[in-house]
Scaffold this active site. Structure first.
Site, PDB file in Angstrom:
ATOM      1  N   ASN A 212       0.993  -1.129  -0.003  1.00 21.30           N
ATOM      2  CA  ASN A 212       0.031  -0.076   0.108  1.00 21.30           C
ATOM      3  C   ASN A 212       0.959   1.272  -0.170  1.00 21.30           C
ATOM      4  O   ASN A 212       1.946   1.404   0.590  1.00 21.30           O
ATOM      5  CB  ASN A 212      -0.983  -0.065   1.067  1.00 21.30           C
ATOM      6  CG  ASN A 212      -2.108   0.898   1.158  1.00 21.30           C
ATOM      7  OD1 ASN A 212      -1.810   2.249   0.714  1.00 21.30           O
ATOM      8  ND2 ASN A 212      -3.132   0.592   1.412  1.00 21.30           N
TER       9      ASN A 212
ATOM     10  N   HIS B  51      -9.956  -5.309  -3.113  1.00 15.38           N
ATOM     11  CA  HIS B  51      -8.582  -5.476  -2.753  1.00 15.38           C
ATOM     12  C   HIS B  51      -8.538  -5.670  -1.188  1.00 15.38           C
ATOM     13  O   HIS B  51      -9.299  -5.206  -0.378  1.00 15.38           O
ATOM     14  CB  HIS B  51      -7.616  -4.402  -2.667  1.00 15.38           C
ATOM     15  CG  HIS B  51      -7.996  -3.153  -2.563  1.00 15.38           C
ATOM     16  ND1 HIS B  51      -9.032  -2.717  -3.400  1.00 15.38           N
ATOM     17  CD2 HIS B  51      -7.737  -2.236  -1.619  1.00 15.38           C
ATOM     18  CE1 HIS B  51      -9.311  -1.162  -2.828  1.00 15.38           C
ATOM     19  NE2 HIS B  51      -8.480  -1.012  -1.848  1.00 15.38           N
TER      20      HIS B  51
ATOM     21  N   HIS C 191      -6.752  -5.886   2.552  1.00 14.15           N
ATOM     22  CA  HIS C 191      -5.919  -5.442   3.232  1.00 14.15           C
ATOM     23  C   HIS C 191      -5.149  -6.372   4.094  1.00 14.15           C
ATOM     24  O   HIS C 191      -6.029  -6.782   4.891  1.00 14.15           O
ATOM     25  CB  HIS C 191      -6.186  -4.116   4.013  1.00 14.15           C
ATOM     26  CG  HIS C 191      -6.816  -2.973   3.098  1.00 14.15           C
ATOM     27  ND1 HIS C 191      -6.038  -1.773   2.667  1.00 14.15           N
ATOM     28  CD2 HIS C 191      -7.906  -2.517   2.630  1.00 14.15           C
ATOM     29  CE1 HIS C 191      -6.526  -1.148   1.935  1.00 14.15           C
ATOM     30  NE2 HIS C 191      -7.785  -1.596   2.065  1.00 14.15           N
TER      31      HIS C 191
END
Ligand code: ZN
Length: 207
Positions: A96, A166, A168
């Site tokens: 990220n 997505h 995390h």
């Protein structure tokens, strides 16, 4: 241009130190600043790079895969440039750019799909497998003591890029939060992203 007056504020506070009094500082400060604003004793930590995030740079212009979706573009880049940690058949993992903690990565299907229910069997199985491997790699190379794992589906749920789902994976350590994020809304990260990427890629389990 606009940064110059602000730098002089920091400089002045450092130069005058504890010996200066408010009455001495104020006239000189206002002379430099042309009287704009009210002087105080706070130093400033400038984070102009955050403006790129606030202004949404790199955000897709629409919901389609041809609207500048970063998760569609990243797999076309070399690993180092795209911060790709590992690549599977249906999914990949990437760091990220705005991590909550060092090692904050995301498991992403190659296919541009918004909803978890729209993943096919191969995609959701590999997404789960790569999530497990991410935990293994993070434990191995950073001694993570816990994790936050999950997805924000939809803009209202907090998804930054809602059109391309997505997962995390955020490593956690005891005492990993302090006054900076709580009071200062600033995360202090001890490691550069490219170094984190290399470390995780080296620690990624083969199977
Ligand atoms: Zn996409």
């Amino acid at each position: 241009m606009s940064a110059e007056p602000e730098e002089s504020v920091v400089q002045q506070g450092r130069d005058e130190g504890a010996s200066a009094t408010g009455s001495e500082r104020t006239p000189r400060y206002e002379e430099e600043r042309g009287g704009a604003g009210t002087p105080d004793n706070f130093q400033r930590l400038w984070t102009p790079h955050r403006m790129a995030y606030i202004k949404g740079e790199g955000r897709p212009t629409g919901a389609g895969e041809d609207d500048g979706c970063p998760f569609c573009e990243i797999p076309r880049m070399p690993d180092e440039e795209g911060l790709v940690v590992s690549r599977g058949t249906s999914v990949f993992t990437v760091l990220n750019l705005y991590p909550y903690n060092s090692g904050h990565l995301m498991v992403v299907p190659y296919r541009h799909v918004a909803d978890y229910g729209d993943l096919d069997e191969a995609e959701y199985l590999e997404l789960a497998t790569f999530t497990q491997r991410a935990l293994t790699a993070l434990r191995k190379c950073s001694g993570a003591q816990g994790f936050n794992v999950g997805m924000n589906l939809g803009l209202v749920a907090g998804a930054g890029i809602a059109a391309h789902l997505h997962q995390h994976v955020v490593p956690r350590w005891g005492g990993d939060t302090n006054f900076m994020p709580v009071v200062g809304h600033t995360k202090v990260l001890p490691q550069l992203l490219r170094d984190t990427r290399q470390m995780l890629a080296d620690a990624w389990p083969a199977s």
